[in-house]
Write a protein that holds these residues in place. Structure first.
Motif, short mmCIF file in Angstrom:
data_model
loop_
_atom_site.label_atom_id
_atom_site.label_comp_id
_atom_site.label_asym_id
_atom_site.label_seq_id
_atom_site.Cartn_x
_atom_site.Cartn_y
_atom_site.Cartn_z
N MET A 1 24.53 -43.28 30.93
CA MET A 1 23.11 -43.46 30.63
C MET A 1 22.57 -44.76 31.22
O MET A 1 21.41 -45.12 31.01
CB MET A 1 22.89 -43.45 29.12
N ASP A 2 23.39 -45.46 31.96
CA ASP A 2 22.98 -46.69 32.64
C ASP A 2 22.50 -47.78 31.67
O ASP A 2 21.58 -48.54 31.97
CB ASP A 2 21.89 -46.39 33.68
N LEU A 3 23.11 -47.84 30.49
CA LEU A 3 22.79 -48.89 29.54
C LEU A 3 23.46 -50.19 29.97
O LEU A 3 24.55 -50.17 30.50
CB LEU A 3 23.27 -48.51 28.14
N ARG A 4 22.80 -51.29 29.71
CA ARG A 4 23.37 -52.58 30.07
C ARG A 4 24.05 -53.26 28.88
O ARG A 4 24.75 -54.25 29.03
CB ARG A 4 22.27 -53.50 30.63
N PHE A 5 23.79 -52.74 27.68
CA PHE A 5 24.36 -53.37 26.49
C PHE A 5 24.55 -52.32 25.41
O PHE A 5 23.96 -51.25 25.45
CB PHE A 5 23.44 -54.49 25.98
N PHE A 6 25.38 -52.67 24.44
CA PHE A 6 25.63 -51.79 23.30
C PHE A 6 25.22 -52.52 22.02
O PHE A 6 25.60 -53.68 21.80
CB PHE A 6 27.11 -51.41 23.20
N TYR A 7 24.47 -51.83 21.20
CA TYR A 7 24.07 -52.36 19.90
C TYR A 7 24.72 -51.50 18.82
O TYR A 7 24.58 -50.28 18.82
CB TYR A 7 22.55 -52.33 19.75
N VAL A 8 25.46 -52.15 17.92
CA VAL A 8 26.12 -51.42 16.85
C VAL A 8 25.89 -52.13 15.52
O VAL A 8 25.70 -53.36 15.48
CB VAL A 8 27.65 -51.27 17.08
N GLU A 9 25.89 -51.35 14.44
CA GLU A 9 25.75 -51.90 13.10
C GLU A 9 26.93 -51.47 12.25
O GLU A 9 27.47 -50.37 12.42
CB GLU A 9 24.46 -51.41 12.43
N LYS A 10 27.31 -52.31 11.32
CA LYS A 10 28.35 -51.95 10.37
C LYS A 10 27.84 -50.81 9.49
O LYS A 10 26.71 -50.84 9.02
CB LYS A 10 28.71 -53.15 9.50
N PHE A 11 28.67 -49.81 9.29
CA PHE A 11 28.28 -48.69 8.43
C PHE A 11 28.30 -49.15 6.98
O PHE A 11 29.28 -49.70 6.50
CB PHE A 11 29.22 -47.50 8.61
N ILE A 12 27.19 -48.92 6.29
CA ILE A 12 27.03 -49.40 4.91
C ILE A 12 27.39 -48.31 3.91
O ILE A 12 26.99 -47.15 4.07
CB ILE A 12 25.57 -49.87 4.67
N ASP A 13 28.12 -48.70 2.89
CA ASP A 13 28.43 -47.78 1.80
C ASP A 13 27.18 -47.66 0.92
O ASP A 13 26.89 -48.54 0.12
CB ASP A 13 29.61 -48.32 0.99
N TYR A 14 26.45 -46.57 1.08
CA TYR A 14 25.24 -46.37 0.29
C TYR A 14 25.19 -44.93 -0.20
O TYR A 14 26.05 -44.11 0.14
CB TYR A 14 23.99 -46.72 1.11
N ASP A 15 24.22 -44.61 -1.04
CA ASP A 15 24.21 -43.30 -1.72
C ASP A 15 23.50 -42.21 -0.91
O ASP A 15 23.12 -41.19 -1.47
CB ASP A 15 23.58 -43.42 -3.10
N ARG A 16 23.33 -42.43 0.40
CA ARG A 16 22.69 -41.46 1.30
C ARG A 16 21.21 -41.25 0.98
O ARG A 16 20.63 -40.22 1.29
CB ARG A 16 23.43 -40.12 1.32
N ASP B 1 12.21 -49.33 5.99
CA ASP B 1 13.30 -48.54 5.42
C ASP B 1 14.31 -49.48 4.80
O ASP B 1 14.81 -50.40 5.47
CB ASP B 1 13.98 -47.70 6.50
N ILE B 2 14.62 -49.25 3.52
CA ILE B 2 15.52 -50.12 2.78
C ILE B 2 16.60 -49.27 2.10
O ILE B 2 16.31 -48.22 1.54
CB ILE B 2 14.74 -50.93 1.72
N ILE B 3 17.85 -49.74 2.19
CA ILE B 3 18.96 -49.07 1.51
C ILE B 3 19.65 -50.05 0.57
O ILE B 3 19.45 -51.27 0.67
CB ILE B 3 19.99 -48.50 2.51
N TYR B 4 20.46 -49.50 -0.33
CA TYR B 4 21.20 -50.34 -1.28
C TYR B 4 22.68 -50.32 -0.92
O TYR B 4 23.32 -49.27 -0.89
CB TYR B 4 21.02 -49.84 -2.71
N ASP B 5 23.20 -51.49 -0.60
CA ASP B 5 24.62 -51.66 -0.27
C ASP B 5 25.41 -51.67 -1.58
O ASP B 5 25.34 -52.63 -2.35
CB ASP B 5 24.81 -52.97 0.50
N ARG B 6 26.15 -50.58 -1.82
CA ARG B 6 26.87 -50.46 -3.09
C ARG B 6 28.03 -51.45 -3.21
O ARG B 6 28.41 -51.85 -4.31
CB ARG B 6 27.38 -49.03 -3.28
#
Length: 307
Positions: free
Chosen positions: A172-187, A250-255
């Motif tokens: 896809m010719d991306l120059r960088f990768f952005y990743v986030e830690k997966f959060i334990d939340y209640d979906r 958008d807000i989630i709750y980190d359990r």
């Protein structure tokens, strides 16, 4: 008596957007403001010092209200940026451009005391560092920095998944990768709508089936949800930092950590659809009134500046 103010509008038409637009136009008319609709910058062109669209000289408007999430192109954004220098725009271009980029937004939020999921950005060739991230986090989410509606989100559970994903992303010719830690939340998440710094509405979204994404386009569903003071205060702070006049947070709750996190700040949060209104989501009129009040004030400021 002063001249009649004129504002331009480009509003999404699906999901009841056409009806929202009619209400905006009607309420603006009641305040003596003429609203010109359908000003899609895709159809605009520049002639020397003027941006022209459907016969309208857009740089002579008193304000431009752009509210269409799914049809933004590079050309439209290019003209949006130019127009913003001449005419008050809602949202202002700088804030809109910022929040279209997830990394830039979260980087700014974290550096101003707003909690978000932990994230990393690295060069696309730095696969060793990416593997260290997954080893440390166990699970992470790849996110296109400019994506919306959950498109392109990919959950990475192990190095094997990462090895499978990397060649595809490199294509896809991306120059960088952005990743986030997966959060334990209640979906589920909160969507908090803020206009002009004020809270106007809240609803919840729930991931569908075995999915972890709450986005409606990914199979999520909307439900009635009350927002407590802590959640509203967090949303307001995030919006103030980004500079958006109209926003959905958008807000989630980190359990695990037992704290609320800002997942995303959206510059074009949708109104409730007719079906959602029937189900009890009743914030549309408040949001319309707040936007009309904001347009009235900002366009009046432009007129005063001309005198």
């Amino acid at each position: 008596m002063g001249r009649k103010r004129r504002v331009g509008i480009w509003m999404y038409q699906n999901g009841g957007g056409d009806k929202i637009e009619k209400k905006l136009v009607k309420k603006l008319k009641e305040r003596g403001i003429e609203a010109i609709t359908g000003l899609n910058l895709r159809d605009a062109y520049v002639k020397s010092s003027h941006i022209l669209c459907h016969g309208i000289n857009m740089d002579k408007l008193d304000l431009f209200f752009s509210y269409n999430a799914g049809e933004q192109t590079q050309y439209q954004m290019y003209l949006y940026k130019a127009l913003n220098r001449m005419v008050p725009c809602i949202n202002n271009y700088d804030a809109f451009e910022l929040t279209e980029d997830k990394f830039q937004t979260n980087y700014l939020l974290r550096n101003n005391g707003v909690k978000t999921p932990d994230f990393r950005l690295c060069h696309r060739d730095d696969s060793k560092r990416l593997k260290k991230f997954i080893q440390s986090w166990k699970q992470m989410v790849y996110k296109p920095t400019d994506g919306w509606g959950g498109v392109g989100l990919t959950k990475i559970d192990n190095e094997a998944t990462l090895d499978t994903l990397l060649p595809f992303l490199n294509q896809m010719d991306l120059r960088f990768f952005y990743v986030e830690k997966f959060i334990d939340y209640d979906r589920t998440d909160f969507r908090i709508d803020i206009v002009d710094g004020k809270f106007v509405g809240c609803y919840g979204r729930r991931a569908g089936g075995g999915d972890w994404r709450t986005n409606i386009t990914s199979g999520g569903s909307v439900f009635l949800r009350e927002a407590g003071d802590e959640v509203v205060a967090l949303a307001k702070k995030a919006v103030k930092i980004t500079g958006l006049e109209v926003a959905g947070v958008d807000i989630i709750y980190d359990r695990k950590k037992r704290e609320y996190l800002v997942l995303e700040v959206n510059g074009i949060p949708a109104f409730a659809t007719p079906e959602q209104e029937k189900a009890g989501l009743d914030f549309n009129d408040r949001k319309i009134e707040a936007i009309v009040e904001l347009i009235d004030r900002r366009s009046n400021d432009k007129v005063k500046d001309k005198k």
